[in-house]
Design a protein around this motif. Structure first.
Motif, PDB file in Angstrom:
ATOM      1  N   VAL A   1      -1.931  -9.641   3.957  1.00 28.79           N
ATOM      2  CA  VAL A   1      -0.668  -8.921   4.115  1.00 28.79           C
ATOM      3  C   VAL A   1      -0.935  -7.414   4.120  1.00 28.79           C
ATOM      4  O   VAL A   1      -2.010  -6.959   3.751  1.00 28.79           O
ATOM      5  N   ASP A   2       0.064  -6.668   4.529  1.00 26.12           N
ATOM      6  CA  ASP A   2      -0.080  -5.222   4.706  1.00 26.12           C
ATOM      7  C   ASP A   2      -0.206  -4.513   3.357  1.00 26.12           C
ATOM      8  O   ASP A   2       0.756  -4.452   2.587  1.00 26.12           O
ATOM      9  N   PRO A   3      -1.382  -3.937   3.047  1.00 26.13           N
ATOM     10  CA  PRO A   3      -1.527  -3.212   1.785  1.00 26.13           C
ATOM     11  C   PRO A   3      -0.567  -2.028   1.659  1.00 26.13           C
ATOM     12  O   PRO A   3      -0.263  -1.594   0.535  1.00 26.13           O
ATOM     13  N   ALA A   4      -0.093  -1.499   2.789  1.00 26.31           N
ATOM     14  CA  ALA A   4       0.824  -0.355   2.742  1.00 26.31           C
ATOM     15  C   ALA A   4       2.088  -0.673   1.955  1.00 26.31           C
ATOM     16  O   ALA A   4       2.712   0.223   1.386  1.00 26.31           O
ATOM     17  N   ILE A   5       2.460  -1.964   1.914  1.00 30.71           N
ATOM     18  CA  ILE A   5       3.641  -2.364   1.148  1.00 30.71           C
ATOM     19  C   ILE A   5       3.491  -1.988  -0.315  1.00 30.71           C
ATOM     20  O   ILE A   5       4.456  -1.562  -0.969  1.00 30.71           O
ATOM     21  N   PHE A   6       2.278  -2.105  -0.832  1.00 31.85           N
ATOM     22  CA  PHE A   6       2.033  -1.930  -2.267  1.00 31.85           C
ATOM     23  C   PHE A   6       1.751  -0.480  -2.654  1.00 31.85           C
ATOM     24  O   PHE A   6       1.638  -0.184  -3.840  1.00 31.85           O
ATOM     25  N   ILE A   7       1.639   0.398  -1.663  1.00 34.84           N
ATOM     26  CA  ILE A   7       1.444   1.821  -1.965  1.00 34.84           C
ATOM     27  C   ILE A   7       2.600   2.652  -1.404  1.00 34.84           C
ATOM     28  O   ILE A   7       2.469   3.863  -1.226  1.00 34.84           O
ATOM     29  N   ASN A   8       3.724   1.975  -1.119  1.00 32.46           N
ATOM     30  CA  ASN A   8       4.928   2.630  -0.640  1.00 32.46           C
ATOM     31  C   ASN A   8       4.701   3.401   0.657  1.00 32.46           C
ATOM     32  O   ASN A   8       5.192   4.511   0.839  1.00 32.46           O
ATOM     33  N   ALA A   9       3.925   2.773   1.570  1.00 33.68           N
ATOM     34  CA  ALA A   9       3.638   3.425   2.848  1.00 33.68           C
ATOM     35  C   ALA A   9       3.913   2.494   4.020  1.00 33.68           C
ATOM     36  O   ALA A   9       3.407   2.717   5.130  1.00 33.68           O
ATOM     37  N   PHE A  10       4.726   1.463   3.798  1.00 35.97           N
ATOM     38  CA  PHE A  10       5.019   0.483   4.846  1.00 35.97           C
ATOM     39  C   PHE A  10       5.860   1.110   5.957  1.00 35.97           C
ATOM     40  O   PHE A  10       6.780   1.873   5.701  1.00 35.97           O
ATOM     41  N   GLN A  11       5.520   0.764   7.196  1.00 32.45           N
ATOM     42  CA  GLN A  11       6.303   1.186   8.350  1.00 32.45           C
ATOM     43  C   GLN A  11       6.946  -0.031   9.000  1.00 32.45           C
ATOM     44  O   GLN A  11       6.218  -0.942   9.440  1.00 32.45           O
ATOM     45  N   PRO A  12       8.285  -0.117   9.048  1.00 29.10           N
ATOM     46  CA  PRO A  12       8.964  -1.287   9.647  1.00 29.10           C
ATOM     47  C   PRO A  12       8.574  -1.491  11.103  1.00 29.10           C
ATOM     48  O   PRO A  12       8.226  -0.555  11.795  1.00 29.10           O
TER      49      PRO A  12
END
Length: 273
Positions: free
Chosen positions: A262-273
């Motif tokens: 899964v996208d690690p960005a989710i867990f560092i508050n850097a997710f892009q929809p």
């Protein structure tokens, strides 16, 4: 009537509190390659939950049990279900389009391996698959993760990759553009469950954070931990390099939940929809 209205207001506030929980706001990105956060009720004991036949992480937030479900990149948008001894939970997987990336490699064996390479790759894949499927009890030390290195992102998760014009597996992690030798720190406490030098990944470390929550770091120039070592949050596990299939020094970081990358960005508050 006032009593009815009061009860209705309390119900609405409770529902909003559940829907607006901190973990839900932080992690709930129910798309292929994302995470679904699902309410499993408020029973005394932690319920067991499964997605596609694999156990998923369950944590308690205040009075509520929540399933933290990894959604594979291969998952089709539409209805999905988590099974649980607290009751099955239906949810909807949204759609997300990932961009393309074209990469030129001088070493064509990293695009089209020879027969001996393929035997090695298959053997290494089996070892890594076993590590990704590790599921140990205990709540992870933290779900809001630290970045393993301090640097800009150079390639995001899920990118469709073409090597020398040939499409291969999508990018299963985040790449950080940092110099060779930069220390890589584990973003949460855990245990080193696999390490070694692999054909595509180069020098690699797997850290189990608990309940199927796994970090993988690869292309390292060196490894600074030992197999079985308990690593507190912030421990240096290795140094940035370009071993394996890499065009230059960078830090590649995978996150796996219930054996889904899964996208690690989710867990560092850097997710892009």
């Amino acid at each position: 009537m006032p009593r009815f209205l009061s009860a209705l207001l309390l119900l609405c506030l409770t529902a909003n509190a559940h829907a607006d929980s901190y973990i839900t706001r932080l992690l709930n990105k129910p798309v292929p390659g994302g995470v679904a956060v699902l309410d499993l009720g408020s029973g005394n004991a932690a319920p067991k939950a499964f997605f596609q036949g694999k156990p998923v992480m369950v944590v308690k937030e205040q009075t509520q049990w929540r399933a933290i479900v990894g959604l594979p990149l291969s998952l089709k948008p539409g209805p999905a279900q988590v099974t649980s001894d607290a009751g099955n939970v239906n949810f909807t997987v949204g759609n997300k389009k990932y961009p393309e990336q074209h990469i030129t490699l001088k070493n064509n064996r990293m695009v089209n391996p020879n027969p001996d390479d393929l035997k090695r790759i298959d053997s290494e894949l089996a070892i890594q698959t076993t590590a990704y499927r590790t599921f140990t009890p205990g709540t992870p030390s933290n779900l809001l993760l630290d970045k393993p290195v301090d640097g800009p992102l150079s390639s995001r998760f899920g990118v469709r990759r073409f090597f020398n014009g040939e499409e291969r597996n999508p990018h299963a992690g985040l790449d950080f553009a940092v110099p060779s030798g930069t220390p890589i720190k584990t973003p949460a406490s855990g245990k080193v469950i696999l390490m070694g030098n692999f054909f595509f990944n180069g020098n690699t470390v797997f850290v189990d954070h608990g309940q199927g929550f796994i970090s993988m770091f690869c292309h390292l120039s060196r490894i600074d931990v030992k197999l079985g070592q308990i690593v507190p949050r912030g421990t240096v596990v290795g140094r940035v390099g370009q071993s394996g299939r890499a065009t230059g020094p960078h830090m590649h970081w995978n996150i796996s939940l219930n054996d889904a990358r899964v996208d690690p960005a989710i867990f560092i508050n850097a997710f892009q929809p």
